[in-house]
Design a protein around this motif. Structure first.
Motif, mmCIF file in Angstrom:
data_model
loop_
_atom_site.group_PDB
_atom_site.id
_atom_site.type_symbol
_atom_site.label_atom_id
_atom_site.label_comp_id
_atom_site.label_asym_id
_atom_site.label_seq_id
_atom_site.Cartn_x
_atom_site.Cartn_y
_atom_site.Cartn_z
ATOM 1 N N SER A 61 0.851 -1.184 0.000
ATOM 2 C CA SER A 61 0.000 0.000 0.000
ATOM 3 C C SER A 61 0.891 1.240 0.000
ATOM 4 C CB SER A 61 -0.885 -0.020 1.248
ATOM 5 O OG SER A 61 -1.594 1.187 1.354
ATOM 6 N N ILE A 62 0.781 2.065 -1.035
ATOM 7 C CA ILE A 62 1.582 3.273 -1.187
ATOM 8 C C ILE A 62 0.694 4.486 -0.918
ATOM 9 C CG2 ILE A 62 2.960 4.685 -2.778
ATOM 10 C CD1 ILE A 62 4.307 2.036 -2.282
ATOM 11 N N ASN A 63 1.182 5.383 -0.075
ATOM 12 C CA ASN A 63 0.469 6.632 0.202
ATOM 13 C C ASN A 63 1.445 7.790 0.099
ATOM 14 O OD1 ASN A 63 -2.229 5.667 1.013
ATOM 15 N ND2 ASN A 63 -1.068 4.638 2.611
ATOM 16 N N THR A 64 0.985 8.881 -0.469
ATOM 17 C CA THR A 64 1.795 10.100 -0.526
ATOM 18 C C THR A 64 0.949 11.283 -0.105
ATOM 19 O OG1 THR A 64 1.497 9.829 -2.919
ATOM 20 C CG2 THR A 64 3.719 9.950 -2.134
ATOM 21 N N ASP A 65 1.641 12.244 0.509
ATOM 22 C CA ASP A 65 0.998 13.483 0.907
ATOM 23 C C ASP A 65 2.051 14.577 0.821
ATOM 24 O OD1 ASP A 65 -0.953 15.235 1.726
ATOM 25 O OD2 ASP A 65 -0.901 14.616 3.829
ATOM 26 N N TYR A 66 1.619 15.773 0.487
ATOM 27 C CA TYR A 66 2.559 16.887 0.395
ATOM 28 C C TYR A 66 1.832 18.211 0.549
ATOM 29 C CZ TYR A 66 0.928 17.179 -4.468
ATOM 30 O OH TYR A 66 0.153 17.285 -5.593
ATOM 31 N N ASP A 67 2.610 19.239 0.811
ATOM 32 C CA ASP A 67 2.094 20.601 0.940
ATOM 33 C C ASP A 67 1.787 21.111 -0.460
ATOM 34 O OD1 ASP A 67 1.652 23.312 1.244
ATOM 35 O OD2 ASP A 67 3.433 23.668 2.470
ATOM 36 N N VAL A 68 0.514 21.271 -0.796
ATOM 37 C CA VAL A 68 0.115 21.669 -2.147
ATOM 38 C C VAL A 68 0.540 23.100 -2.480
ATOM 39 C CG1 VAL A 68 -1.793 20.024 -2.301
ATOM 40 C CG2 VAL A 68 -2.209 22.315 -1.390
ATOM 41 N N VAL A 80 7.664 18.779 3.846
ATOM 42 C CA VAL A 80 6.850 19.233 2.723
ATOM 43 C C VAL A 80 6.308 18.079 1.878
ATOM 44 C CG1 VAL A 80 7.892 21.522 2.571
ATOM 45 C CG2 VAL A 80 8.908 19.611 1.288
ATOM 46 N N TRP A 81 6.864 16.874 2.062
ATOM 47 C CA TRP A 81 6.422 15.710 1.280
ATOM 48 C C TRP A 81 6.674 14.459 2.097
ATOM 49 C CZ3 TRP A 81 8.615 11.294 -0.921
ATOM 50 C CH2 TRP A 81 7.937 10.710 -1.991
ATOM 51 N N ARG A 82 5.714 13.530 2.057
ATOM 52 C CA ARG A 82 5.884 12.261 2.772
ATOM 53 C C ARG A 82 5.252 11.151 1.936
ATOM 54 N NH1 ARG A 82 4.576 11.574 9.010
ATOM 55 N NH2 ARG A 82 6.792 12.044 9.071
ATOM 56 N N ALA A 83 5.975 10.043 1.858
ATOM 57 C CA ALA A 83 5.446 8.854 1.190
ATOM 58 C C ALA A 83 5.657 7.663 2.098
ATOM 59 C CB ALA A 83 6.142 8.635 -0.146
ATOM 60 N N SER A 84 4.729 6.712 2.030
ATOM 61 C CA SER A 84 4.875 5.506 2.832
ATOM 62 C C SER A 84 4.492 4.287 2.006
ATOM 63 C CB SER A 84 4.010 5.575 4.092
ATOM 64 O OG SER A 84 2.643 5.617 3.750
ATOM 65 N N ALA A 85 5.150 3.180 2.338
ATOM 66 C CA ALA A 85 4.851 1.883 1.731
ATOM 67 C C ALA A 85 4.611 0.918 2.875
ATOM 68 C CB ALA A 85 6.011 1.419 0.860
ATOM 69 N N ALA A 86 3.467 0.257 2.871
ATOM 70 C CA ALA A 86 3.134 -0.672 3.952
ATOM 71 C C ALA A 86 2.684 -1.998 3.378
ATOM 72 C CB ALA A 86 2.027 -0.085 4.826
ATOM 73 N N SER A 87 3.109 -3.083 4.027
ATOM 74 C CA SER A 87 2.687 -4.408 3.619
ATOM 75 C C SER A 87 3.106 -5.438 4.651
ATOM 76 C CB SER A 87 3.285 -4.764 2.264
ATOM 77 O OG SER A 87 2.755 -5.999 1.814
ATOM 78 N N LYS A 88 2.719 -6.669 4.404
ATOM 79 C CA LYS A 88 3.121 -7.774 5.266
ATOM 80 C C LYS A 88 4.596 -8.064 5.046
ATOM 81 C CE LYS A 88 -1.388 -9.951 4.937
ATOM 82 N NZ LYS A 88 -2.131 -11.112 4.423
ATOM 83 N N GLN A 116 7.750 3.066 -7.138
ATOM 84 C CA GLN A 116 6.369 3.427 -6.822
ATOM 85 C C GLN A 116 6.310 4.635 -5.891
ATOM 86 O OE1 GLN A 116 3.976 0.134 -5.410
ATOM 87 N NE2 GLN A 116 5.044 -1.293 -6.752
ATOM 88 N N LEU A 117 7.176 4.646 -4.877
ATOM 89 C CA LEU A 117 7.157 5.753 -3.912
ATOM 90 C C LEU A 117 7.493 7.090 -4.573
ATOM 91 C CD1 LEU A 117 8.829 4.248 -0.717
ATOM 92 C CD2 LEU A 117 6.508 5.105 -0.928
ATOM 93 N N PHE A 118 8.467 7.089 -5.468
ATOM 94 C CA PHE A 118 8.933 8.341 -6.062
ATOM 95 C C PHE A 118 8.290 8.662 -7.407
ATOM 96 C CE2 PHE A 118 12.559 7.645 -3.124
ATOM 97 C CZ PHE A 118 12.511 8.870 -2.483
ATOM 98 N N THR A 119 7.249 7.935 -7.782
ATOM 99 C CA THR A 119 6.597 8.179 -9.060
ATOM 100 C C THR A 119 6.191 9.640 -9.237
ATOM 101 O OG1 THR A 119 5.754 5.938 -9.250
ATOM 102 C CG2 THR A 119 4.559 7.613 -10.456
ATOM 103 N N GLU A 120 5.626 10.242 -8.213
ATOM 104 C CA GLU A 120 5.127 11.613 -8.338
ATOM 105 C C GLU A 120 5.949 12.603 -7.536
ATOM 106 O OE1 GLU A 120 0.877 11.838 -7.914
ATOM 107 O OE2 GLU A 120 0.638 9.882 -8.841
ATOM 108 N N PHE A 121 7.249 12.318 -7.382
ATOM 109 C CA PHE A 121 8.128 13.280 -6.731
ATOM 110 C C PHE A 121 9.144 13.770 -7.747
ATOM 111 C CE2 PHE A 121 11.907 14.759 -4.592
ATOM 112 C CZ PHE A 121 11.367 15.641 -3.689
ATOM 113 N N PRO A 122 9.364 15.077 -7.784
ATOM 114 C CA PRO A 122 8.633 16.112 -7.061
ATOM 115 C C PRO A 122 7.273 16.374 -7.697
ATOM 116 C CG PRO A 122 10.356 17.096 -8.412
ATOM 117 C CD PRO A 122 10.478 15.604 -8.562
#
Length: 188
Positions: A26-33, A152-160, A180-186
């Motif tokens: 599960s990949i999640n990203t969040d950043y300061d728009v 300003v930017w955070r991504a996480s990858a979670a799994s078993k 996958q984590l850096f697909t949309e960075f910056p």
């Protein structure tokens, strides 16, 4: 170890593990728009380094750190972002592991049914319930603006977690997961 394509009914208790890039990560990203990422061309690893957590120790600590650092630097260089003496941002990461339980119930069919005309009568079904214990791992990567000292930017990858991977498989899995984590960075 942070991901798993093959997790059995036993709990993973390996002391060293690897990230996997299979579909159940599960990949999640969040950043300061409102933050302007367009000028990001240089970075440094955060001087504090990753937190020495139990999670980091479970995934191999030094080996994991060296692999993650090298592969992250490769991914950023491919985007034209390189380490520099005057960084525009810092990068840091943390690893968290948590014990989990999964309970799945499957309908295993019907028995004793009889067909009369257009209807079924009688009978019933039975189910099979499986309980699995596993460790979930999460890798969190933070980008901190060097001038503002602000996340300003955070991504996480979670799994078993899984065990028994070769170093070559660990390398390939981590590389794919970082893609996958850096697909949309910056962010654009």
């Amino acid at each position: 170890e942070i991901a798993s394509c093959l997790v059995g009914s036993e709990m993973c208790i390996e002391t060293a593990a690897a990230l996997s890039a299979c579909s159940n990560v599960s990949i999640n990203t969040d950043y300061d728009v409102d933050h302007d990422f367009s000028g990001y061309t240089t970075y440094q690893w955060h001087p504090s380094g990753p937190s020495q957590t139990e999670g980091l120790n479970r995934v191999g600590n030094d080996i994991f750190d060296q692999r993650l650092t090298r592969l992250t630097e490769q991914k950023l260089a491919a985007k034209g972002i390189n380490k520099g003496d005057t960084p525009q941002f810092y990068i840091n990461y943390s690893v968290v592991t948590q014990e989990q339980v999964s309970v799945d119930t499957y309908n295993s069919g019907f028995y004793g049914s009889r067909y009369y005309g257009n209807s079924f009568y009688g009978g019933g079904g039975f189910s099979d319930t499986r309980v699995r214990y596993y460790t979930q791992g999460t890798l969190v990567i933070d980008i901190i603006d060097a001038n503002k000292n602000l996340l300003v930017w955070r991504a996480s990858a979670a799994s078993k977690l899984k065990s028994g991977s070769t170093p070559q498989q660990n390398e390939a899995d981590m590389s794919a997961m970082l893609d996958q984590l850096f697909t949309e960075f910056p962010p654009q």
